[in-house]
Write a protein that holds these residues in place. Structure first.
Motif, PDB file in Angstrom:
ATOM      1  N   TYR A  17      42.636  36.746  40.635  1.00  0.00           N
ATOM      2  CA  TYR A  17      42.335  38.174  40.829  1.00  0.00           C
ATOM      3  C   TYR A  17      43.201  39.098  39.973  1.00  0.00           C
ATOM      4  CZ  TYR A  17      40.219  36.284  45.080  1.00  0.00           C
ATOM      5  OH  TYR A  17      39.470  35.559  45.977  1.00  0.00           O
ATOM      6  N   MET A 116      41.724  54.800  46.653  1.00  0.00           N
ATOM      7  CA  MET A 116      42.008  55.300  48.002  1.00  0.00           C
ATOM      8  C   MET A 116      42.727  54.207  48.780  1.00  0.00           C
ATOM      9  SD  MET A 116      41.954  57.912  49.893  1.00  0.00           S
ATOM     10  CE  MET A 116      40.702  59.122  49.462  1.00  0.00           C
ATOM     11  N   GLN A 145      35.777  55.749  51.002  1.00  0.00           N
ATOM     12  CA  GLN A 145      35.577  54.454  51.669  1.00  0.00           C
ATOM     13  C   GLN A 145      34.486  54.572  52.723  1.00  0.00           C
ATOM     14  OE1 GLN A 145      39.600  54.907  52.712  1.00  0.00           O
ATOM     15  NE2 GLN A 145      40.341  53.134  51.560  1.00  0.00           N
ATOM     16  N   ARG A 166      34.075  56.851  43.154  1.00  0.00           N
ATOM     17  CA  ARG A 166      33.780  55.427  43.410  1.00  0.00           C
ATOM     18  C   ARG A 166      33.583  55.292  44.919  1.00  0.00           C
ATOM     19  NH1 ARG A 166      38.840  52.134  42.800  1.00  0.00           N
ATOM     20  NH2 ARG A 166      38.436  52.221  40.571  1.00  0.00           N
ATOM     21  N   LYS A 169      33.539  49.830  50.264  1.00  0.00           N
ATOM     22  CA  LYS A 169      33.557  49.671  51.727  1.00  0.00           C
ATOM     23  C   LYS A 169      34.890  50.117  52.311  1.00  0.00           C
ATOM     24  CE  LYS A 169      30.314  45.835  52.240  1.00  0.00           C
ATOM     25  NZ  LYS A 169      30.163  44.394  52.555  1.00  0.00           N
ATOM     26  N   GLY A 170      36.003  49.781  51.649  1.00  0.00           N
ATOM     27  CA  GLY A 170      37.339  50.048  52.205  1.00  0.00           C
ATOM     28  C   GLY A 170      37.939  48.751  52.707  1.00  0.00           C
ATOM     29  N   ILE A 171      39.230  48.552  52.425  1.00  0.00           N
ATOM     30  CA  ILE A 171      39.838  47.247  52.697  1.00  0.00           C
ATOM     31  C   ILE A 171      40.999  47.277  53.682  1.00  0.00           C
ATOM     32  CG2 ILE A 171      41.107  47.497  50.489  1.00  0.00           C
ATOM     33  CD1 ILE A 171      40.349  44.250  52.317  1.00  0.00           C
ATOM     34  N   TYR A 183      29.985  45.037  60.360  1.00  0.00           N
ATOM     35  CA  TYR A 183      29.555  44.809  58.968  1.00  0.00           C
ATOM     36  C   TYR A 183      28.340  45.672  58.632  1.00  0.00           C
ATOM     37  CZ  TYR A 183      29.252  41.867  54.777  1.00  0.00           C
ATOM     38  OH  TYR A 183      29.259  41.419  53.485  1.00  0.00           O
ATOM     39  N   THR A 208      30.956  47.250  44.702  1.00  0.00           N
ATOM     40  CA  THR A 208      30.712  46.225  45.724  1.00  0.00           C
ATOM     41  C   THR A 208      30.300  44.912  45.065  1.00  0.00           C
ATOM     42  OG1 THR A 208      29.432  45.680  47.700  1.00  0.00           O
ATOM     43  CG2 THR A 208      28.265  46.925  46.022  1.00  0.00           C
ATOM     44  N   HIS A 209      30.582  43.808  45.803  1.00  0.00           N
ATOM     45  CA  HIS A 209      30.048  42.501  45.387  1.00  0.00           C
ATOM     46  C   HIS A 209      28.992  42.047  46.377  1.00  0.00           C
ATOM     47  CE1 HIS A 209      34.459  42.893  44.836  1.00  0.00           C
ATOM     48  NE2 HIS A 209      34.110  42.723  43.583  1.00  0.00           N
ATOM     49  N   ARG A 271      43.087  40.672  48.573  1.00  0.00           N
ATOM     50  CA  ARG A 271      41.981  39.876  47.992  1.00  0.00           C
ATOM     51  C   ARG A 271      41.795  38.583  48.770  1.00  0.00           C
ATOM     52  NH1 ARG A 271      41.779  44.109  46.013  1.00  0.00           N
ATOM     53  NH2 ARG A 271      40.309  44.211  47.702  1.00  0.00           N
ATOM     54  N   GLU A 274      39.903  38.861  51.941  1.00  0.00           N
ATOM     55  CA  GLU A 274      38.448  39.044  51.826  1.00  0.00           C
ATOM     56  C   GLU A 274      37.713  37.804  51.357  1.00  0.00           C
ATOM     57  OE1 GLU A 274      38.482  42.268  49.028  1.00  0.00           O
ATOM     58  OE2 GLU A 274      37.652  43.561  50.565  1.00  0.00           O
TER      59      GLU A 274
HETATM   60  C1  LIG Z   1      35.950  48.127  41.614  1.00  0.00           C
HETATM   61  C2  LIG Z   1      36.439  48.160  43.014  1.00  0.00           C
HETATM   62  C3  LIG Z   1      37.421  49.057  43.378  1.00  0.00           C
HETATM   63  C4  LIG Z   1      37.860  49.141  44.698  1.00  0.00           C
HETATM   64  N1  LIG Z   1      38.746  50.119  45.057  1.00  0.00           N
HETATM   65  C5  LIG Z   1      39.102  50.254  46.351  1.00  0.00           C
HETATM   66  C6  LIG Z   1      39.895  51.335  46.791  1.00  0.00           C
HETATM   67  O1  LIG Z   1      40.296  52.213  46.027  1.00  0.00           O
HETATM   68  N2  LIG Z   1      40.203  51.405  48.118  1.00  0.00           N
HETATM   69  C7  LIG Z   1      39.765  50.464  49.025  1.00  0.00           C
HETATM   70  O2  LIG Z   1      40.070  50.594  50.220  1.00  0.00           O
HETATM   71  N3  LIG Z   1      39.028  49.423  48.611  1.00  0.00           N
HETATM   72  C8  LIG Z   1      38.677  49.293  47.316  1.00  0.00           C
HETATM   73  N4  LIG Z   1      37.890  48.245  46.930  1.00  0.00           N
HETATM   74  C9  LIG Z   1      37.665  47.113  47.866  1.00  0.00           C
HETATM   75  C10 LIG Z   1      36.451  47.340  48.718  1.00  0.00           C
HETATM   76  O3  LIG Z   1      36.722  48.369  49.640  1.00  0.00           O
HETATM   77  C11 LIG Z   1      36.074  46.078  49.480  1.00  0.00           C
HETATM   78  O4  LIG Z   1      37.117  45.719  50.300  1.00  0.00           O
HETATM   79  C12 LIG Z   1      35.740  44.910  48.588  1.00  0.00           C
HETATM   80  O5  LIG Z   1      34.994  45.320  47.493  1.00  0.00           O
HETATM   81  C13 LIG Z   1      34.925  43.870  49.353  1.00  0.00           C
HETATM   82  O6  LIG Z   1      33.756  44.456  49.825  1.00  0.00           O
HETATM   83  P1  LIG Z   1      32.315  44.113  49.248  1.00  0.00           P
HETATM   84  O7  LIG Z   1      31.554  45.387  49.171  1.00  0.00           O
HETATM   85  O8  LIG Z   1      32.422  43.382  47.980  1.00  0.00           O
HETATM   86  O9  LIG Z   1      31.673  43.277  50.416  1.00  0.00           O
HETATM   87  P2  LIG Z   1      32.118  41.903  51.109  1.00  0.00           P
HETATM   88  O10 LIG Z   1      31.140  41.715  52.204  1.00  0.00           O
HETATM   89  O11 LIG Z   1      33.555  41.894  51.436  1.00  0.00           O
HETATM   90  O12 LIG Z   1      31.900  40.841  49.973  1.00  0.00           O
HETATM   91  C14 LIG Z   1      30.596  40.493  49.533  1.00  0.00           C
HETATM   92  C15 LIG Z   1      30.711  39.139  48.868  1.00  0.00           C
HETATM   93  O13 LIG Z   1      31.547  39.225  47.707  1.00  0.00           O
HETATM   94  C16 LIG Z   1      32.343  38.061  47.576  1.00  0.00           C
HETATM   95  N5  LIG Z   1      33.772  38.419  47.702  1.00  0.00           N
HETATM   96  C17 LIG Z   1      34.263  39.608  48.127  1.00  0.00           C
HETATM   97  N6  LIG Z   1      35.605  39.589  48.070  1.00  0.00           N
HETATM   98  C18 LIG Z   1      35.960  38.373  47.619  1.00  0.00           C
HETATM   99  C19 LIG Z   1      37.204  37.745  47.321  1.00  0.00           C
HETATM  100  N7  LIG Z   1      38.360  38.393  47.462  1.00  0.00           N
HETATM  101  N8  LIG Z   1      37.199  36.481  46.853  1.00  0.00           N
HETATM  102  C20 LIG Z   1      36.037  35.821  46.676  1.00  0.00           C
HETATM  103  N9  LIG Z   1      34.822  36.368  46.926  1.00  0.00           N
HETATM  104  C21 LIG Z   1      34.787  37.611  47.386  1.00  0.00           C
HETATM  105  C22 LIG Z   1      31.900  37.116  48.672  1.00  0.00           C
HETATM  106  O14 LIG Z   1      30.849  36.329  48.166  1.00  0.00           O
HETATM  107  C23 LIG Z   1      31.371  38.065  49.732  1.00  0.00           C
HETATM  108  O15 LIG Z   1      30.467  37.453  50.592  1.00  0.00           O
HETATM  109  C24 LIG Z   1      37.372  48.209  45.648  1.00  0.00           C
HETATM  110  C25 LIG Z   1      36.369  47.301  45.291  1.00  0.00           C
HETATM  111  C26 LIG Z   1      35.892  47.280  44.011  1.00  0.00           C
HETATM  112  C27 LIG Z   1      34.788  46.330  43.671  1.00  0.00           C
END
Ligand SMILES: Cc1cc2nc3c(=O)[nH]c(=O)nc-3n(C[C@H](O)[C@H](O)[C@H](O)COP(=O)(O)OP(=O)(O)OC[C@H]3O[C@@H](n4cnc5c(N)ncnc54)[C@H](O)[C@@H]3O)c2cc1C
Length: 298
Positions: A17, A116, A145, A166, A169-171, A183, A208-209, A271, A274
């Motif tokens: 990561y 954020m 978020q 941007r 979801k928020g982490i 979820y 998002t992923h 990371r 998640e």
């Molecule tokens: C470019 C970017 C910037 C971000 N900036 C911020 C921010 O400023 N503040 C903040 O609070 N959050 C930030 N985030 C994190 C975000 O809030 C989520 O926590 C994170 O993106 C996981 O959510 P998701 O939408 O991917 O959905 P999820 O449901 O968590 O993930 C969807 C799928 O993606 C894959 N995946 C996700 N995470 C992982 C991992 N670590 N390892 C392996 N596979 C994984 C898995 O296949 C999972 O099923 C950011 C995310 C991105 C992409």
């Protein structure tokens, strides 16, 4: 359980990561991404800083990032965490540091996005964003978020600035009074926030992923007839690469978030938290250490 995991193991598991300890590492990753028609956003890891000098050093590191981006001809902006620039030490120090980074970005025709962080920083982050926009800095964006209950209100109150946002979801771990916990609820609020931002004519980074959200995002921008340069998708370095490649093949802009630096611990924990497969890795490692292996115990 993650904070109880030994640091070297966290480091090993989280290597995918993080670009590496140096700016050169980040540039190498961005160069590869650019060759694959992806954009970059470089993050100098630093949220664990404790002193004013460390906060100033992070601001200095960002100014160096802009110089290097320009010299190497990279297509990348930067993302900053305000705690790394001193938000928890002193609002004015943080403002000064952020403004120095934003000025350097403007001098080099570049852009700064404020990440954020946890909910104890939301008010100050949005206040500082407004302060700098009202001071005339246009090359500055922010993050909202979807899990926070306040986000739709924040979109309304930022509306006069037509912010570049941007949406993610928020982490951070937040209590139910502040954040949706389900979820499905978070996904629904993500979509509501995305629609509200586009209604307000904002440039949106859809970060998002999540396969379902990516599909909905695609559908929403198509329904609105948005052109390629009117929004972007964003993903984190080391995650869901195939999903990102598909977006690029379909003609969407995709920006990869590329962190580098020595302060890797907090980012790595988030990371790993998640990663759906991580519980298995850690359980296997912990068991491996608790239960002596057959060969060794003979
Ligand atoms: C470019 C970017 C910037 C971000 N900036 C911020 C921010 O400023 N503040 C903040 O609070 N959050 C930030 N985030 C994190 C975000 O809030 C989520 O926590 C994170 O993106 C996981 O959510 P998701 O939408 O991917 O959905 P999820 O449901 O968590 O993930 C969807 C799928 O993606 C894959 N995946 C996700 N995470 C992982 C991992 N670590 N390892 C392996 N596979 C994984 C898995 O296949 C999972 O099923 C950011 C995310 C991105 C992409």
């Amino acid at each position: 359980m993650l904070p109880a995991v030994p640091k070297p193991l966290v480091h090993m598991l989280a290597q995918r990561y993080i670009a590496g300890p140096t700016l050169e590492d980040a540039c190498r990753v961005v160069k590869t991404a650019n060759a694959e028609h992806k954009l970059g956003t470089i993050d100098v890891l630093g949220e664990e800083i404790r002193t004013r000098d460390e906060a100033r050093a992070i601001a200095g590191a960002y100014r160096d990032v802009f110089e290097t981006i320009e010299r190497q001809g990279l297509d990348s902006n930067v993302s900053v965490k305000l705690t790394g620039l001193g938000l928890k030490l002193d609002y004015d120090l943080c403002r000064e540091n952020l403004e120095s980074v934003v000025r350097e970005a403007a001098r080099r025709n570049n852009f700064v996005r404020i990440d954020m962080e946890d909910s104890s920083t939301t008010d100050d982050t949005l206040r500082l964003y407004r302060d700098l926009r009202e001071a005339g800095h246009e090359n500055l964006g922010v993050v909202l978020q979807a899990y926070l209950r306040r986000t739709l209100d924040d979109i309304r109150s930022l509306g006069d600035l037509r912010p570049s946002v941007r949406i993610c979801k928020g982490i951070y771990v937040e209590p139910p009074e502040l954040a949706y916990q389900g979820y499905g609820e978070v996904r629904s609020n993500f979509i509501r926030a995305l629609e509200a931002l586009l209604d307000a004519d904002c440039y949106v980074g859809i970060a998002t992923h999540d396969e379902w959200l990516v599909s909905e995002g695609r559908r929403i921008v198509a329904r609105r007839g948005l052109g390629r340069d009117e929004y972007e998708f964003q993903m984190l370095y080391g995650i869901a690469e195939a999903r990102g490649n598909r977006l690029v093949r379909e003609g969407h802009r995709l920006r990869i978030y590329v962190p580098f630096g020595e302060h890797w611990y907090a980012y790595s924990l988030r990371r790993l938290q998640e990663n759906p497969k991580i519980a298995g890795y850690i359980a296997a490692d912990t068991l491996g250490r608790l239960v002596p292996r057959r060969n060794g115990s003979a």
